[in-house]
Scaffold this motif. Sequence first.
Motif, PDB file in Angstrom:
ATOM      1  N   TRP A 124       0.830  -1.211   0.000  1.00 27.95           N
ATOM      2  CA  TRP A 124       0.000   0.000   0.000  1.00 27.95           C
ATOM      3  C   TRP A 124       0.863   1.258   0.000  1.00 27.95           C
ATOM      4  O   TRP A 124       0.496   2.268  -0.574  1.00 27.95           O
ATOM      5  CB  TRP A 124      -0.962   0.017   1.187  1.00 27.95           C
ATOM      6  N   TRP A 128       3.771   1.634  -1.482  1.00 27.84           N
ATOM      7  CA  TRP A 128       4.213   1.867  -2.865  1.00 27.84           C
ATOM      8  C   TRP A 128       3.053   2.343  -3.732  1.00 27.84           C
ATOM      9  O   TRP A 128       3.213   3.236  -4.576  1.00 27.84           O
ATOM     10  CB  TRP A 128       4.831   0.599  -3.457  1.00 27.84           C
ATOM     11  N   ALA A 129       1.868   1.751  -3.519  1.00 27.20           N
ATOM     12  CA  ALA A 129       0.699   2.180  -4.290  1.00 27.20           C
ATOM     13  C   ALA A 129       0.366   3.633  -3.964  1.00 27.20           C
ATOM     14  O   ALA A 129      -0.004   4.414  -4.849  1.00 27.20           O
ATOM     15  CB  ALA A 129      -0.493   1.271  -3.991  1.00 27.20           C
ATOM     16  N   ALA A 189       2.691   5.859  -5.762  1.00 25.51           N
ATOM     17  CA  ALA A 189       2.307   5.904  -7.180  1.00 25.51           C
ATOM     18  C   ALA A 189       1.063   6.764  -7.382  1.00 25.51           C
ATOM     19  O   ALA A 189       0.968   7.525  -8.356  1.00 25.51           O
ATOM     20  CB  ALA A 189       2.061   4.485  -7.702  1.00 25.51           C
ATOM     21  N   VAL A 226      -1.846  -3.562  -5.975  1.00 28.82           N
ATOM     22  CA  VAL A 226      -1.848  -4.247  -4.675  1.00 28.82           C
ATOM     23  C   VAL A 226      -2.680  -5.519  -4.766  1.00 28.82           C
ATOM     24  O   VAL A 226      -2.328  -6.560  -4.203  1.00 28.82           O
ATOM     25  CB  VAL A 226      -2.393  -3.310  -3.573  1.00 28.82           C
ATOM     26  N   PRO A 245       2.598  -0.830  -9.025  1.00 31.65           N
ATOM     27  CA  PRO A 245       1.770   0.388  -8.917  1.00 31.65           C
ATOM     28  C   PRO A 245       2.188   1.460  -9.922  1.00 31.65           C
ATOM     29  O   PRO A 245       1.332   2.159 -10.478  1.00 31.65           O
ATOM     30  CB  PRO A 245       2.026   0.870  -7.489  1.00 31.65           C
ATOM     31  N   PHE A 246       3.481   1.579 -10.177  1.00 33.45           N
ATOM     32  CA  PHE A 246       3.954   2.604 -11.122  1.00 33.45           C
ATOM     33  C   PHE A 246       3.650   2.192 -12.557  1.00 33.45           C
ATOM     34  O   PHE A 246       3.298   3.023 -13.392  1.00 33.45           O
ATOM     35  CB  PHE A 246       5.446   2.863 -10.922  1.00 33.45           C
TER      36      PHE A 246
END
Lengths: 252, 307
Positions: free
Chosen positions: A230, A232-233, A236, B153, B171-172
Amino acid sequence: MDETPTRRMGFFTDTSVCIGCKACEVACKEWNDVPDDGFVFRATSYDNTGALGADTWRHVAFIEQDGRWLMSSDVCKHCTNAACLDVCPTGALFRTEFDTVVVQSDICNGCGYCVPACPYGVIDRRERDGRAWKCTMCYDRLRGGLEPACAKACPTTSIQFGPLDELRERAQERVERLHAEGRTDARLYGESPDDGVGGTGAFFLLLDEPETYGLPPDPVVTTRDLGEMWRWAGVAAFGLAGAVAACFLRRS
Amino acid sequence: MPRRRDEMVPEAEFRSYYGQPIVKKPIWHEPHMPTYLYLGGLSGAASVMAVAARLSGADRLARASQMIAFGGGAAGAGFLVAELGRPERFLNMLRVFKVTSPMSVGSWTLAAHGGLTSVGAASAVTGVLPVVGDAATLASGVTGALMATYTAVLLADTAVPAWHEAMRELPFLFAGSATASAGAMAMLTTPRRLAGPARAAAVTGAAVETAAGALMERRLGMLAEPYRTGRAGRLMRASRALTVGGGLLAAVAGRSRTLTALSAAAITAGALCTRFGVLEAGRVSAADPKYTVVPQRDRLTARLGGR
């Protein structure tokens, strides 16, 4: 039900005394009314069941080696930290008063998320009815004070059922005795609360490396890293918002 | 006791049970799941773009983005429901809210996002309750940013080796792809002279998607194999070519309608290839016990200092 707190119940499957009779598979199917999983001649060994799945809740593995024959009855591990339960979005999977993990089939909507979440590849979706199924450790029998059907049917006590702490002690004694007899490749699998899933409610005594039996050598509950995922998300997501904003800033 | 260690081992460096998989393959179907991943991302990034456009007074672009966000979300939700084993029970998704389940978080996000974008679009089309519509659109910027990234995720939070180990880059990859997709659709549906920011978003998104994909494959080591070989490999290579090509075209797409259409088509196709490719790579990595056993053995060896 009575109000006294129940102890954590579990399975200790001692594969050193398994004779591959598959009585556990049959008893499980009969008691739980698990449908046919197909008659497939796999031509690899005496195992024509293949793997655990929606219609196979006990699976006896046969490994033919020079000088010996390994047999092991695999089952849902009823993990302390269960990925299937963690990721289930509907609450269909729940933890019982016996600390086992069970699917409520009247709630499961067949999203299938639990299937790739399980580090052991246990739970699966039954395509005929669109829902996820797996071992319940005979939840109905436990509530009625009985032991699970597989343990009841096992003729060699390879499958032992009982309070988990007692089983762990018994397993420790057993592995020490086997070591004393010179069978040094005996090892316990899933008994340690320090492993990647916090220990399993169904653990094993194996005579070879776990992967030989189709078990992961170092399973980890995927949700252990959920916080990192989460984070990292989140980075982003903020990056996306910032980048889009920048595209419009340049305009003015 | 004498024993041969390699009797059921497909390759020398690891052992398995007759080469059978250890973890189960994701059962999500094509085209449902990958198409949802694309549409959800498109809708999410379009919402963020609608907010930025609205705040900077680019009303025409804001309107286009709003409609894309609404359409993408609604179509995506349809694909998601069709994906369920028991579609008639889709409302069970909102039976509980579980922070431990990215699918639960995602379902609530999608529900909120769908509601907000519907209100925003309805108000914009009918002119009814403009303040409520604006508020909903602004709020959809928040749900939109989540929509474009939570799916990373969703995939990473599994035992599928090629997904779980890609938790940092996915995610990126998805956010970049979503931004490029939304930019592509917005520039396609907006007069050229007003679509500058959408083209910029398409270029930026394509660059981020390409960089994240390259970084992911570099960092994954042996787990990059499923992304490079077979059908998944072809999809990922097609995705890269289309995304890079579409992104470069977007930079000059202001010159003509044809260039705009070409660029948007390439970016959209690239984004779809990314989702289909990632899903396929996940399947491959789950189906071969090598990808489960070898990294776990390496981890054990590192922890125990050799067996």
